[in-house]
Design an enzyme around this catalytic site. Structure first.
Site, short mmCIF file in Angstrom:
data_model
loop_
_atom_site.label_atom_id
_atom_site.label_comp_id
_atom_site.label_asym_id
_atom_site.label_seq_id
_atom_site.Cartn_x
_atom_site.Cartn_y
_atom_site.Cartn_z
N ASP A 52 27.14 -4.04 0.55
CA ASP A 52 26.53 -4.89 1.84
C ASP A 52 24.97 -4.91 1.49
OD1 ASP A 52 28.63 -5.21 3.15
OD2 ASP A 52 28.48 -3.54 4.57
N GLU A 73 34.39 -9.67 6.70
CA GLU A 73 34.11 -8.20 7.22
C GLU A 73 34.38 -8.38 9.00
OE1 GLU A 73 30.69 -6.18 6.28
OE2 GLU A 73 31.34 -6.09 4.06
N HIS A 119 20.32 6.81 -2.36
CA HIS A 119 20.84 6.45 -1.09
C HIS A 119 22.16 7.19 -0.69
CE1 HIS A 119 17.26 3.95 -0.87
NE2 HIS A 119 17.58 3.07 -0.01
#
Ligand code: FAD
Ligand code: NAG
Ligand code: NAG
Ligand code: NAG
Length: 547
Positions: free
Chosen positions: A187, A298, A125
């Site tokens: 996340d 956040e 990723h």
């Protein structure tokens, strides 16, 4: 005759890779000419597609628990970014740490005459080819799952031992069986331990617990010389610190011991809006320094997109439904502060009280308080739920030209004005995350580079390309905007650092590391002197064979 044979072996050509291995194993220093002749002589007699272990290749001498694959490796020439594609020569599917060590040792022993490099691939990723190895060997770290068997240790300071190739989502499920969970997250949880620990692992818990690299007690790694070494703050501390945030440059993480804490069952998840940036950032900074604060903090920026206003709150309930439904941004940029409070069902009302007290100190637009209660798992795995929706629409496996920046607190207003108010004014594509952290309690000996100030903002521009689009979500358009943001970030001299950094030249890397560069290259010389590891980061180039 061009230098040494491996410098012209064809991309993805099995026989050639094997040949190069044969040649360099057999080569004596200073006999370049002889070696070259040998490769020519041999190359005509070895057909293109042979089983790797049936030929006289040095790999044959390896006893692997897993296996090497020389074919169908195209998936390893891609990543989440979907922009860079480097074909490897082989992929190792390791079943033990000694598989990893043996292959690296073999390549190390070939010396700098061989161009072969090694890239650990976690879940792939990365965004710009960081887990790829052009003509090298990719190590598929997920094959190592189950080495060791995940082991949760309960007690006063609970921890879990996991494989470097383990996905965080699996760690969550396993530790929850014991009522425990890691403290600090990303996340998105479909990432590997080795992949995030090579960067930092930053999310809404980092203001309190530090990034994931701050919550690791011990590692087992394989260095660029093939040595298997255990390290921690007390044992081989320099290697331990080097590897954490080390962009894969020093060693491959095969095991990690991760700190745990009691896990809650539920989460109160809250979003409020601001149209005034100063109030938004003041409140974010207030919350990250409050004593009994939220468990996750956040925020994100919503630029001139009235459509999004309905999207971002779709699974949330407005506190005051009527005024909330009448709220209109009039095209203004909005800032959404996002908070979460962990709780167990029996303590729900206490969590409500704490939440109310914290919210009463904030200056958001009163009609824009939205909340939701979800399970701890669904909260942490929230991005995966979006992933499934995007996959259905064919919008997941698209190019992702993301940039992540760390901006000193004292410069965040200046930055926002220019970037949100000017560069991105009418061009926004994809979410923009934005939240502050305070690094005073973080381990400052790791390889991670952060701005000089204690408090800095993480700002993530998470664009994705819509296939067939010619508008603002076209790849070239996004890349142009990214360039403008990056150029502004350097020329404005704001002390900004890239997170998940990506550069093309060593000069840029040197600037990125600043005063840490000296230590970084010293560590490279100690642990991966031939620059075999993680070539996709493009920090060091393996020595090119001499003519
Ligand atoms: C949807 C999404 C959301 C994200 N959210 C966050 C976030 O909230 N916070 C955050 O901090 N990051 C986030 N990231 C970034 C992510 O942490 C990095 O891209 C991470 O590298 C991906 O992990 P991976 O296992 O796929 O690693 P890979 O892409 O496979 O590898 C990354 C780098 O680490 C090296 N590497 C991989 N495994 C090992 C190992 N075992 N030992 C040594 N080196 C290794 C590779 O060679 C490569 O250089 C997000 C990424 C995506 C795609
Ligand atoms: C919002 O974007 C549109 C183009 O999509 C533009 O015409 C409009 O002026 C923008 N509004 C503001 C307030 O910037
Ligand atoms: C950061 O944290 C430290 C230690 O908790 C604290 O002393 C300091 O005031 C904080 N800085 C800011 C700007 O909040
Ligand atoms: C690192 O942190 C320690 C204490 O946490 C501090 O004494 C030291 O000065 C810091 N070093 C740097 C380079 O910031």
């Amino acid at each position: 005759m061009e230098s040494l044979p491996c410098s012209f072996y064809k991309q993805n050509n099995v026989a050639y890779l094997k040949l190069c291995l044969i040649i360099f194993m057999g080569c004596l220093p200073g006999t370049t000419h002889l070696c070259s002749n040998r490769v020519l002589a041999t190359s005509t007699t070895i057909p293109d597609r042979l089983e790797p272990f049936h030929i006289a290749s040095p790999f044959q001498t390896l006893r692997l628990d897993g296996y090497l694959s020389f074919d169908n490796n195209h998936h390893t020439a891609n990543d989440f970014g979907n922009i860079y594609h480097f074909q490897p020569s082989a992929v190792l599917y390791p079943q033990s740490v000694s598989d990893i060590s043996s292959v690296i040792k073999l390549i190390y022993e070939m010396g700098s005459g061989s161009e072969l490099t090694v890239a650990a691939r976690g879940h792939g990723h990365s965004l710009q080819g960081q887990a790829q190895a052009h003509r090298g060997v990719v190590m598929n770290m997920e094959s190592l799952k189950g080495y060791p068997e995940m082991q949760v240790h309960v007690g006063e300071q609970p921890y879990v031992d996991v494989s470097g190739g383990e996905l965080w989502i699996n760690i969550l499920h396993e530790t929850l069986k014991h009522g425990l969970a890691p403290k600090s997250w990303t996340d998105y949880l479909h990432l590997t331990v080795g992949g995030t620990l090579s960067n930092a692992g930053i999310s809404g818990q980092a203001f309190r617990h530090g990034p994931q690299i701050n919550n690791v007690h011990e590692l087992e790694v394989v260095t660029g010389k093939g040595d298997i070494i255990s390290c921690s703050r007390k044992q081989n501390a320099d290697l331990f610190n080097a590897v954490l945030g080390g962009l894969g440059q020093f060693a491959i993480i095969t095991k990690a011991r991760i700190s745990l804490q009691p896990a809650p069952k539920m989460v109160k998840w809250i979003r409020v809006l601001y149209s005034d940036f100063s109030l938004f950032s003041k409140d974010q900074e207030l919350l990250i320094s409050a004593a009994n604060s939220f468990d996750y903090i956040e925020g994100f920026v919503i630029i001139n997109r009235t459509g999004l206003l309905n999207n971002w709150r779709s699974s949330f309930n407005p506190k005051d439904p009527k005024p909330a439904s009448q709220f209109n941004s009039n095209g203004k940029t909005l800032y959404c502060l996002e908070m979460a409070k962990y709780f167990n069902p029996e303590e729900s009302h206490i969590a409500d009280q704490i939440t109310d007290i914290l919210l009463s100190g904030l200056e958001y637009i009163p009609s824009t308080l939205f909340s939701s209660e979800v399970s701890f798992v669904n909260f942490l795995d929230r991005v995966h739920l979006s992933e499934m929706k995007l996959r259905e629409k064919g919008l997941w496996e698209v190019p992702h030209p993301w940039i992540n920046l760390m901006i000193p607190k004292s410069k965040i207003h200046e930055f926002s004005e220019e970037v949100f108010g000017n560069i991105l004014k009418n061009n926004i594509n994809g979410p923009i995350l934005m939240y502050p952290v305070n690094k005073t309690k973080w381990n400052n000996m790791t390889s991670l580079v952060t701005p000089d100030e204690d408090v800095f903002y993480l700002v993530a521009f998470l664009s994705s390309v819509v296939p067939s689009s010619t508008g603002s979500d076209h790849l070239d358009n996004i890349l142009t905007l990214n360039k403008r943001i990056l150029k502004y970030s350097t020329t404005a001299n704001l002390g900004i650092k890239q997170y998940l950094p990506h550069y093309r030249t060593q000069e840029e890397w040197r600037a990125h590391f600043g005063s840490q560069w000296k230590v970084f290259i010293q560590r490279k010389a100690s642990y991966d002197p031939l620059a075999i590891l993680a070539p996709g980061q493009r920090i060091f180039k393996k020595a090119v064979p001499m003519v």
